[in-house]
Structure formats: C-alpha cells, structure tokens
Design a protein around this motif. Structure first.
Motif, PDB file in Angstrom:
ATOM      1  N   ILE A  80      13.550  -5.212  -9.671  1.00 53.01           N
ATOM      2  CA  ILE A  80      12.473  -4.734  -8.805  1.00 53.01           C
ATOM      3  C   ILE A  80      12.897  -3.390  -8.232  1.00 53.01           C
ATOM      4  CG2 ILE A  80      11.019  -5.249  -6.822  1.00 53.01           C
ATOM      5  CD1 ILE A  80      11.571  -8.158  -7.285  1.00 53.01           C
ATOM      6  N   SER A  81      12.347  -2.338  -8.822  1.00 54.05           N
ATOM      7  CA  SER A  81      12.689  -0.984  -8.399  1.00 54.05           C
ATOM      8  C   SER A  81      11.960  -0.634  -7.113  1.00 54.05           C
ATOM      9  CB  SER A  81      12.322   0.008  -9.499  1.00 54.05           C
ATOM     10  OG  SER A  81      10.914  -0.026  -9.710  1.00 54.05           O
ATOM     11  N   GLY A  82      12.349   0.494  -6.525  1.00 56.25           N
ATOM     12  CA  GLY A  82      11.689   0.935  -5.297  1.00 56.25           C
ATOM     13  C   GLY A  82      10.218   1.202  -5.502  1.00 56.25           C
ATOM     14  N   SER A  83       9.856   1.793  -6.659  1.00 57.72           N
ATOM     15  CA  SER A  83       8.452   2.086  -6.925  1.00 57.72           C
ATOM     16  C   SER A  83       7.643   0.801  -7.090  1.00 57.72           C
ATOM     17  CB  SER A  83       8.318   2.955  -8.171  1.00 57.72           C
ATOM     18  OG  SER A  83       8.959   2.342  -9.284  1.00 57.72           O
ATOM     19  N   LEU A  84       8.279  -0.215  -7.688  1.00 57.91           N
ATOM     20  CA  LEU A  84       7.568  -1.479  -7.839  1.00 57.91           C
ATOM     21  C   LEU A  84       7.362  -2.154  -6.489  1.00 57.91           C
ATOM     22  CD1 LEU A  84       6.289  -3.363  -9.874  1.00 57.91           C
ATOM     23  CD2 LEU A  84       8.487  -4.532 -10.112  1.00 57.91           C
ATOM     24  N   TRP A  85       8.301  -1.956  -5.580  1.00 60.77           N
ATOM     25  CA  TRP A  85       8.133  -2.509  -4.239  1.00 60.77           C
ATOM     26  C   TRP A  85       6.909  -1.911  -3.553  1.00 60.77           C
ATOM     27  CZ3 TRP A  85       9.592  -6.808  -2.455  1.00 60.77           C
ATOM     28  CH2 TRP A  85      10.824  -7.373  -2.789  1.00 60.77           C
ATOM     29  N   VAL A  86       6.616  -0.660  -3.853  1.00 60.95           N
ATOM     30  CA  VAL A  86       5.422  -0.037  -3.282  1.00 60.95           C
ATOM     31  C   VAL A  86       4.179  -0.805  -3.709  1.00 60.95           C
ATOM     32  CG1 VAL A  86       3.990   2.048  -3.270  1.00 60.95           C
ATOM     33  CG2 VAL A  86       6.488   2.244  -3.173  1.00 60.95           C
ATOM     34  N   LEU A  87       4.128  -1.177  -4.997  1.00 60.69           N
ATOM     35  CA  LEU A  87       2.988  -1.943  -5.506  1.00 60.69           C
ATOM     36  C   LEU A  87       2.935  -3.323  -4.863  1.00 60.69           C
ATOM     37  CD1 LEU A  87       0.608  -2.164  -7.449  1.00 60.69           C
ATOM     38  CD2 LEU A  87       2.202  -2.880  -9.240  1.00 60.69           C
ATOM     39  N   VAL A  88       4.086  -3.982  -4.726  1.00 62.01           N
ATOM     40  CA  VAL A  88       4.126  -5.310  -4.118  1.00 62.01           C
ATOM     41  C   VAL A  88       3.656  -5.254  -2.673  1.00 62.01           C
ATOM     42  CG1 VAL A  88       5.632  -7.212  -3.412  1.00 62.01           C
ATOM     43  CG2 VAL A  88       5.958  -6.129  -5.641  1.00 62.01           C
ATOM     44  N   ILE A  89       4.143  -4.295  -1.922  1.00 62.74           N
ATOM     45  CA  ILE A  89       3.752  -4.171  -0.509  1.00 62.74           C
ATOM     46  C   ILE A  89       2.269  -3.831  -0.402  1.00 62.74           C
ATOM     47  CG2 ILE A  89       4.076  -2.800   1.592  1.00 62.74           C
ATOM     48  CD1 ILE A  89       7.042  -2.540   0.738  1.00 62.74           C
ATOM     49  N   GLY A  90       1.788  -2.940  -1.275  1.00 62.24           N
ATOM     50  CA  GLY A  90       0.370  -2.605  -1.276  1.00 62.24           C
ATOM     51  C   GLY A  90      -0.488  -3.813  -1.571  1.00 62.24           C
ATOM     52  N   PHE A  91      -0.046  -4.638  -2.500  1.00 61.16           N
ATOM     53  CA  PHE A  91      -0.769  -5.850  -2.859  1.00 61.16           C
ATOM     54  C   PHE A  91      -0.849  -6.800  -1.663  1.00 61.16           C
ATOM     55  CE2 PHE A  91      -1.145 -10.102  -4.671  1.00 61.16           C
ATOM     56  CZ  PHE A  91      -2.128  -9.926  -5.626  1.00 61.16           C
ATOM     57  N   ILE A  92       0.259  -6.961  -0.952  1.00 58.05           N
ATOM     58  CA  ILE A  92       0.287  -7.864   0.204  1.00 58.05           C
ATOM     59  C   ILE A  92      -0.600  -7.334   1.332  1.00 58.05           C
ATOM     60  CG2 ILE A  92       1.775  -8.805   2.018  1.00 58.05           C
ATOM     61  CD1 ILE A  92       4.016  -8.905  -0.110  1.00 58.05           C
ATOM     62  N   LEU A  93      -0.547  -6.041   1.576  1.00 63.22           N
ATOM     63  CA  LEU A  93      -1.405  -5.456   2.612  1.00 63.22           C
ATOM     64  C   LEU A  93      -2.881  -5.614   2.250  1.00 63.22           C
ATOM     65  CD1 LEU A  93       0.568  -2.187   3.469  1.00 63.22           C
ATOM     66  CD2 LEU A  93       0.385  -4.273   4.840  1.00 63.22           C
ATOM     67  N   PHE A  94      -3.185  -5.497   0.979  1.00 61.85           N
ATOM     68  CA  PHE A  94      -4.555  -5.707   0.505  1.00 61.85           C
ATOM     69  C   PHE A  94      -4.999  -7.135   0.813  1.00 61.85           C
ATOM     70  CE2 PHE A  94      -7.447  -6.899  -3.035  1.00 61.85           C
ATOM     71  CZ  PHE A  94      -8.453  -5.959  -2.832  1.00 61.85           C
ATOM     72  N   LEU A  95      -4.114  -8.105   0.588  1.00 64.24           N
ATOM     73  CA  LEU A  95      -4.411  -9.507   0.895  1.00 64.24           C
ATOM     74  C   LEU A  95      -4.649  -9.722   2.383  1.00 64.24           C
ATOM     75  CD1 LEU A  95      -1.968 -11.602  -1.321  1.00 64.24           C
ATOM     76  CD2 LEU A  95      -4.448 -11.471  -1.515  1.00 64.24           C
ATOM     77  N   LEU A  96      -3.896  -9.012   3.208  1.00 62.43           N
ATOM     78  CA  LEU A  96      -4.042  -9.165   4.656  1.00 62.43           C
ATOM     79  C   LEU A  96      -5.329  -8.530   5.166  1.00 62.43           C
ATOM     80  CD1 LEU A  96      -0.376  -8.430   5.773  1.00 62.43           C
ATOM     81  CD2 LEU A  96      -1.589 -10.575   6.117  1.00 62.43           C
ATOM     82  N   TRP A  97      -5.770  -7.449   4.524  1.00 63.12           N
ATOM     83  CA  TRP A  97      -6.945  -6.703   5.004  1.00 63.12           C
ATOM     84  C   TRP A  97      -8.255  -7.362   4.581  1.00 63.12           C
ATOM     85  CZ3 TRP A  97     -10.748  -4.188   2.063  1.00 63.12           C
ATOM     86  CH2 TRP A  97     -11.629  -3.378   2.790  1.00 63.12           C
ATOM     87  N   THR A  98      -8.320  -7.818   3.334  1.00 61.35           N
ATOM     88  CA  THR A  98      -9.612  -8.246   2.777  1.00 61.35           C
ATOM     89  C   THR A  98     -10.295  -9.390   3.521  1.00 61.35           C
ATOM     90  OG1 THR A  98      -8.393  -9.546   1.129  1.00 61.35           O
ATOM     91  CG2 THR A  98      -9.240  -7.410   0.445  1.00 61.35           C
ATOM     92  N   PRO A  99      -9.601 -10.448   3.944  1.00 60.36           N
ATOM     93  CA  PRO A  99     -10.356 -11.591   4.485  1.00 60.36           C
ATOM     94  C   PRO A  99     -11.099 -11.296   5.770  1.00 60.36           C
ATOM     95  CG  PRO A  99      -7.994 -11.929   4.779  1.00 60.36           C
ATOM     96  CD  PRO A  99      -8.159 -10.748   3.886  1.00 60.36           C
TER      97      PRO A  99
END
Length: 918
Positions: free
Chosen positions: A19-38
């Motif tokens: 899990i590279s640093g750039s991939l962590w950006v995608l993972v964190i973005g995905f989690i923030l998206f989950l927190l925002w949408t509902p």
C-alpha cells in the motif's frame, strides 16, 4: 472504533500489493466519501429536485476517485480472471440507462439516474481493487461499520430529544438541517412517530438496520479481541430498538427471512452463537423499547431533560449489559462450541437443522406476537402495527396494485424501458386507482420499467453471477479469510436487495452504494476462473482504461454543468424570497436553463414570472418567452403535470380558450384518476360547446360536447369501479362527480335538450349544502345561478374564516365555475347577474389569487352612486385589488369613495393586506 472483523491473516493472499502513499490517498478519499454521502438526505435518487445537487456532487466525487484509480492502476491493471472481467461488465449498467435516454418519459429524471448508475459503476470498480488487499479490506469494513453505527446513534439522538446536537454535528456540510434540526429524522404519519434517522423514510431505515444488525453479529462472532466483541455487542440493542421504532412491518417480516438464509452459510457452532447473541440482544431490547418509545413521544412535544436522561439510561444500561453478556459468550462458550461441534461440521446437511429450527421458532414467535395477547409486552404503537399484519391490510393490497400497474408500464416499454424515473413520470397513466406513489415499492420492477428487458437481463445477470461465484467458492472454502471478509459484504447486499422486493430502498443512492460495495466485496473474494490469455493483451487492457476514463470525464463534465444549474436555480429561489425584482430573479434562472434547458423547477419559476408580468402589462414579449421555455421543457418532460398547467395558465391569460382546453383534452389519458384534471376538462368543454351552440357552429358544438360527455362517463365509470376495491384497500385521492363536473355535464345535457338527465346529473354532484339547489324548478335560470354563486361564496367565506383553505377554495371554485357558465349565455339572458352577485364573484377571484380577473370584475360593475352600500363595497374592493396588484391608484374613484365615506381608506388597506389562498 475497534476493528470489528479481525480475522486470522493468511500467510499468503491473492493479489497482495504494497500500500503505497498514493494508494492511501485513494483509500482515505473512499472513506471520506462514505462518511459524507449518507447525511445528504441519504442521497435520494433525484426524483425530487430538492435532492438533486447532492447526487451531482456524489457523482463528481466518484468520478474523481475512478480517475485516481486509473492513474494508479493503468500499468498494473490486468484482465487475468473473472473478477477483472466484472470491472468491464459493470460499465454495461450505466450503458443501459444511457440507451433508455432515447425513449425516456422524463429526460430530467433519466439523466439523474444515469449519473447515479455511473456513480455505482465507479464505486464498484474502485472497491473491487481496493478490497483485494487484506489490510485495506479490513479498513473499509471498519469504515462501513463505523458509518452505520454513527447513523444509528444519529437517529437515537433525534428520538431522545438531542436533535440540536444531531443537527449541529452535520449541519455544517448537510443541506437538510433547518433551524438546527435535521429534517424528518423522526417522521410522523397515520401510525404516529417513526424513526428514520438520515433517510426520512422509516421503511428504508428498517432495511438498513436489518442489514447492519446481522453485520454487527457477524463482526461480534468473528472478533478475536475482547474490545471488538464489546463494541459490536454494545451496538445490538441500539440497532434493534431503532428497528422497532421505525414501526416497519416489512422490516419485521423480512428480518427472520434474511436471518434464516444467512444461517445456512454458517457451520453449526456459528449458527448457535448467532442465535444466542440475537436472543440476548432481543430480550434486552424488548425490555427497554416501551419506556424509550414513550419518552421519545413525550420529548417530541415538550423539552424535558429529566425524561431524556432517563431514556438514555435505559438504552445505555441495556446496551452495556448486552455487551458484557455477548463478550462472556464469546470468551467462554464460543471455544467450547467450536471444539464440541467440530465433528458435526463436516457432516452432510448439519447446517440445515438449526435454520429449520430457527424457522419454527420464528413462526412460533410470530404467532404469539401477532395472533395472541403476548404482543401486549410491546409499546402500543408497535402492538397495533403487528396486529394489522395480514394480506388484506391496505399497504399489502396497495403494493400488489403497484406491482400489477408496474407490469402494465413495462409491457408498453419492453426493450429499452421508459428511462430513469419512468415509474414516477408515468404511473398516473397506468394506475388502477387514484393512489399517490412516485415509487413502485419494488426495486426490481422499477428497474425493469426504467431499462426494459435488455437492461434488466444485464443487471440480473451481473448480480446473480457475483452471488453465484461467491457462494460457490464460500461453500468450498468458508474458513478462509478471503471468504470471511466477503461474507461481511454479502450480508449487506443480500439484506438490502431482499428487502427491496417490498420497498424502494434503492431509490436512496446511499443504499445503492452499499449494495455495490457489497457486490465488490464478494467479487474480490470469489473463486475466479482465469481468462484466456488474449483478454490480457495490452490493446484490450489500455482500451478499457481509456474507455473508462472517457466515460468518467463525460460524467464529470455533465456533473459540473448540473451542479452549476442546481446552484443557479437555488440562487433564484433564495432571491425570490427576498426580492420582487423580475430581472434580479431571472438572471440566475437564465443561467440554470443555459446548462439544462428542461430543468423543470427553473422552467416553472421563469414561466410563472413571465405570466405574471404579462398579466399586468400585456407585453407579448413575456408571453412569447413563457411559451418558448415551456414548449422546450415539455419536449423532454411531456408527462410533467406542473409544466402542462403552467402552459394552460399562459393560454388563459392570453384568452386562448381553445388552446387551453386542448391541453386538458390531449393529456387526459396521462392522468386518468386526477379529478382535478377532468373537472376543468368537462367544465371547459361545456362552456366552449355552449358558445358554439349559441354561435350555431354545430360541428364545434358536437366536438366539445362529445369530449365533455366522454370525460364525464370516464369519471362515472371510475367512481363505480372504486366501489369494487377490496374493503381493506384505500381509494387514494378523491375521485367523484364534483359539483363543477355536475354543472358542466348537466349543462351539456340541458343544452342538448335532455333536461331530465341534466337534473339527474346535478343531483349526483350538488350534494350536502347544495342539495336543495339541485331540486329546484328553475334550474339554469339567472336567479338560480345567482343563488348558487352566493351560496358558494357564503360557504367558502366561512371556511376561509376558519383557516380551512381546502374547503374554502373548493366552494369558491364552484361559484366561479357557475359564473363562467352563466356569462356564456348573458347575451341571451333577460335578467342580468345582480351587482351583489358580481361583488362576491370578484371577492372569490381575489381570494383564490386570481387578482387580475378580480380587478376586471370589480371594474366592470363600478357605479357613480356611492350612497349605495353595495356600490361602495364594489369600489372599495376594486381599489384594494388595484393596490394589491401593482400599487397604483384610481384617483378619481378613490376621491369619490372617500367623499362618500372617509372611513373607506382604512378598509381599502385592510383588504389589500389580506392573504389570498395559495
């Protein structure tokens, strides 16, 4: 939040990547998206314009995630096995919605659904590759479960009086908080208060809770550390209590069905643990549900800190006790069960016995709670809901009706469907009775309507393939970590999809996101067959990446345009609340329509303003603009009733009676059970036919009268049919021979020489307070019309004084309809309408917001004799109406009136300040 899904890490795993640093950006973005949408109204699917902007923002964010995925994976992406092929196949889902655009019943809703399906596809692809990596998989499971638990606590904050806390937590980024309170987190309907949390619809929240109840139990049983067992055990009571507070019968019916199905996947020791945990949590929840229900109902009426503290104490103590007991079961009983039943695990059919027993237990519990007095242990509102569970209950009968009507729509749009939102756009044309439901209450039927057989086969093939491949592999390797992680996601997808057979859960885009994340989680774990080598050629791989990026950029561009349009439309509404400036309000509307020329809300607002200005100055430029924007919008939205009515209003202002009538006539089949459509169709046909009769134009007379009588017979047949509905099924909206319909159809019969039929029709419609007028011997005379108009005014005014706007408007409209009818014949009448009657007609026009017509009516009956009280009142209302309309003054009339009575000035201001009915 502690990790709920700790499992034994395998020494080796498929497709493990650093899990590279750039991939962590995608993972964190995905989690923030989950927190925002509902918290964006659960992301409702955009059939209602208030919810459109969050959909566009979510589509934009998902596109950005997919582009980031493409950048990170364009070199590593390979079409090696069937899982990779699913990343290609998922693009067919938005493609079918794109094809349905060409035959869409509503371009507005179809484009919204295309964006939503594109969002689902993007999230599926990103999830599919992120979830292949064990560390990321566990992180995302924790994120999903954390979001679910936050939603549960958010709902309970609103139930137990802390709505200001809940609103403050999300108000800074959610558009659904008003005055510090999240809208309808607790809804009210005929059943009383119902908990909805973020969804604003209790049944969808019940589906969500059902899914995460089982996910919580799964996480509890799978936890290897005590903290995981305690956290997930603690959440069982809040989830079950929340489920009961939704009062969702569908949720209570589907819960045991899904539970038994999930047990079939588990070995006997795990089945026993699931049942034990559910029993512990169920008993604790039932013990506190009644006081929590009562406290919540009390707090909805008055703030009471002591009651709120008591409610929280009940909930938290029950949750803590449950957590400790569940932890003890996992700590002491689980290892013994695993060891003691290990020999049974490999035996054939052993995993069937407990599900069969659980089914019998559920049946017994259902019998006790529904068929006996045992349900008295529940709160009264829940007891009543359970008592009414039967196949003759109105909601069940209504759903069967929806399903039959949905098949009618699908039959007429078989291949490509009617586009996104097809049911909402078309259901009034196909409905069996006058219900109101923009949802078919069955996701699969609604999907069939939207994309036809072609799209439905693609969708069902996609999800069934994922379920089949995962379940097949799970049966063979159920103890592996990959399949254990996949089971977390199977619970979510299976629970929501099954409940969606009974309701419109997937009309909430957040629920759809959960399903597609669930499908991706199963696909990431499934036993995938390798693909032929040719699939992995660089041309195909990079071609796919290029195609996905091109589609993503297109959706990104559309989303940005639609966000701009939505922002402009919102600006116009805000300006309209504080300003009356035509140019100031128009500017953002023009911007909104530039990006989206058929945006219904913007079109309606601009056309309404143009109509209003035209009514004041008769400048044809404004009428032409109104006609232009309405005509353009109706090309994309031919079934939009509000747009059609705005077009009718324009024609009425222009005096184009035939054109207005034609809109009613040509669109009547779209609104078969809308009495408010058939009523003006019949009355206008009668008036225009009577005009043609007086002008001795027999061809037009016959045309109008035939249309009016056909419409009348349609109403009569509908009324008769509604009497055949099953006793438990509600009719829906009012549908009857109204006084206005009776006036119109009766007039047609009277003009054509059938006086007996005319009298009979009047007696069928003029009932109640009007019944005596229907039996008089001077029907259709000027005196009779005078009396009918005055009666309608008196009844309407009484309702208006009691703030009963509905009845006031109904009675006023009867009088105005009678006035329109008699005015057609004024050239042949020997006795004119009396000044007193003209006065009340003007008042009714004023109070029904037809200010310009009221002004014309008062002006036509002005008199120079201000010693007469009626004449003074006529002048008073005329001057007040003029002031209301444009602030001007007829100085000559004003001077004469004030000279007759100086007190009239105050009376004029009083009338001008009155609020007409909306």
């Amino acid at each position: 939040m502690a990790n709920p899904v700790y499992g034994k890490q395998a020494a080796q795993s498929r497709n493990v990547e650093t899990i590279s640093g750039s991939l962590w950006v995608l993972v964190i973005g995905f989690i923030l998206f989950l927190l925002w949408t509902p918290f964006q109204v659960g992301l409702f699917n955009g059939q209602q314009m208030d919810f459109e902007k969050p959909i566009y923002v979510a589509a934009l964010l998902s596109c950005l995630m997919l582009l980031l995925w493409a950048i990170l994976y364009y070199k590593r992406f390979k079409l090696e096995d069937q899982r990779d092929l699913l990343a290609v196949a998922v693009l067919l889902l938005p493609l079918t919605y794109f094809l349905s655009l060409f035959v869409a019943a509503s371009h507005y809703m179809a484009m919204n659904m295309l964006l939503i399906q594109s969002m689902y596809a993007a999230v599926f692809i990103v999830s599919l590759y992120l979830l292949r990596q064990k560390q990321v998989n566990v992180i995302i499971q924790n994120a999903v479960l954390t979001v679910a638990y936050l939603i549960v606590w958010f709902g309970l904050l609103n139930w137990l009086g802390a709505w200001n806390v809940a609103g403050g937590l999300v108000g800074w980024f959610s558009n659904t908080v008003r005055n510090g309170k999240y809208l309808d987190a607790v809804m009210t309907d005929a059943n009383g208060l119902r908990l909805t949390s973020i969804f604003q619809y209790a049944n969808t929240y019940a589906a969500f809770l059902m899914a995460f109840l089982f996910v919580a139990i799964f996480a509890l049983v799978r936890s290897k550390k005590g903290v995981g067992a305690l956290v997930n055990g603690f959440m069982l009571v809040p989830i079950i209590v929340s489920l009961l507070l939704t009062l969702s019968r569908g949720g209570l019916v589907m819960l045991p069905v899904v539970f038994v199905l999930l047990l079939l996947f588990l070995k006997p020791s795990r089945q026993i643990l699931w049942i034990i945990h559910l029993i512990i949590a169920g008993i604790a929840s039932l013990a506190v549900t009644s006081p929590i229900t009562t406290i919540g109902q009390h707090l909805s009426l008055v703030p009471d800190a002591a009651a709120a503290v008591k409610g929280w104490a009940y909930l938290l103590i029950a949750s803590a006790v449950t957590a400790v007991l569940c932890w003890a079961v996992q700590r002491f009983a689980a290892p013994k069960l695993e060891t003691g039943l290990e020999g049974w695990t490999g035996r054939r059919f052993t995993n069937l016995w407990l599900p069969i027993g659980a089914t019998a237990l559920v049946a017994l519990a259902a019998f006790l709670l529904i068929g006996t007095g045992a349900r008295s242990i529940l709160p009264d509102n829940i007891e009543t809901r359970l008592e009414n569970i039967n196949f003759q209950q109105h909601s069940v009968l209504e759903r069967f009706t929806f399903y039959k009507d949905a098949l009618k729509v699908a039959k007429d749009y078989p291949i490509l469907g009617a586009g996104g939102g097809g049911w909402a756009a078309l259901y009034e044309k196909y409905q069996n009775n006058p219900y109101t439901s923009r949802q078919a209450h069955n996701f699969f039927l609604q999907y069939l309507i939207e994309v036809g057989i072609l799209g439905f086969i693609v969708f069902m093939g996609f999800i069934l393939f994922v379920f089949y491949k995962y379940i097949r592999g799970y049966i063979k390797q159920k103890d592996s970590d990959d399949y254990g992680n996949g089971f977390f996601f199977l619970i979510i997808a299976l629970s929501i999809l099954l409940h969606s057979v009974l309701d419109f859960n997937l009309s909430y885009a957040f629920m759809g996101l959960l399903v597609f994340i669930g499908l991706a989680g199963m696909a990431a774990a499934m036993d995938a067959k390798p693909l032929a080598v040719r699939w992995n050629s660089s041309g195909i791989r990079f071609g796919y990446i290029a195609l996905a990026c091109a589609g993503t950029l297109a959706i990104l561009f559309v989303s940005l345009r639609y966000i701009g349009s939505a922002n402009a439309a919102e600006d116009a509404k805000i300006i309209a609340q504080r300003s009356q400036s035509y140019e100031e309000i128009k500017a953002p509307l023009v911007k909104a329509l530039k990006n989206r020329p058929s945006h219904p809300e913007s079109v309606l607002l601009l056309a309404a303003m143009d109509n209003q200005v035209y009514s004041q100055n008769k400048n044809e430029q404004f009428a032409a603009e109104s006609l232009s924007v309405l005509t353009r919008a109706l090309k994309d939205e031919p079934n939009n009733k509000l747009l059609l009515k705005q077009l009718i209003a324009l024609y009425d202002l222009q005096g184009k009676q035939d054109e207005a009538y034609a809109v009613y006539r040509d669109n009547a089949d779209k609104f078969n059970w809308d009495i408010e459509w058939y009523e003006p169709l019949i009355t206008r046909a009668a008036d225009l036919g009577n005009q043609a009769y007086l002008q001795k134009d027999s061809a037009k007379e016959r045309q109008y009268f035939d249309t009016g009588l056909d419409a009348y017979e349609h109403v009569v047949a509908g009324v008769a049919y509604l009497k055949t509905l099953p006793p438990g099924q509600m009719q829906g909206r009012p549908f009857a021979v109204t006084p206005l319909i009776a006036l119109g159809a009766g007039k047609i019969k009277q003009v054509t020489g059938d006086s007996q039929a005319a009298a009979a029709i009047l007696q069928s419609g003029l009932v109640g307070s009007y019944a005596d007028l229907a039996t008089r011997g001077d029907l259709w005379s000027t005196t009779w019309y005078n009396d009918l108009i005055v009666r309608s005014y008196d009844l309407g005014q009484a309702s208006y004084n009691q703030y009963d706007a509905t009845n006031a408007k109904t009675n006023f409209n009867i009088g105005l309809g009678a006035y329109d009818q008699v005015m057609v014949e004024m050239t042949t009448q020997t006795n004119a309408i009396s000044p007193a009657t003209i006065l009340v007609v003007g008042k009714m026009q004023f109070l029904t917001k037809n200010i310009q017509a009221a002004l014309n009516t008062f002006k036509s009956a002005l008199s120079e004799d201000y010693s007469n009280a009626t004449n003074r009142e006529m002048a008073r209302w005329y001057l007040a109406t003029l002031k209301k309309l444009n602030g001007n003054q007829d100085q000559e009339v004003y001077n004469k009136l004030i000279a007759a009575d100086p007190q009239e000035a105050a009376k004029i201001d009083e009338i001008a300040a009155m609020n007409p009915l909306s």
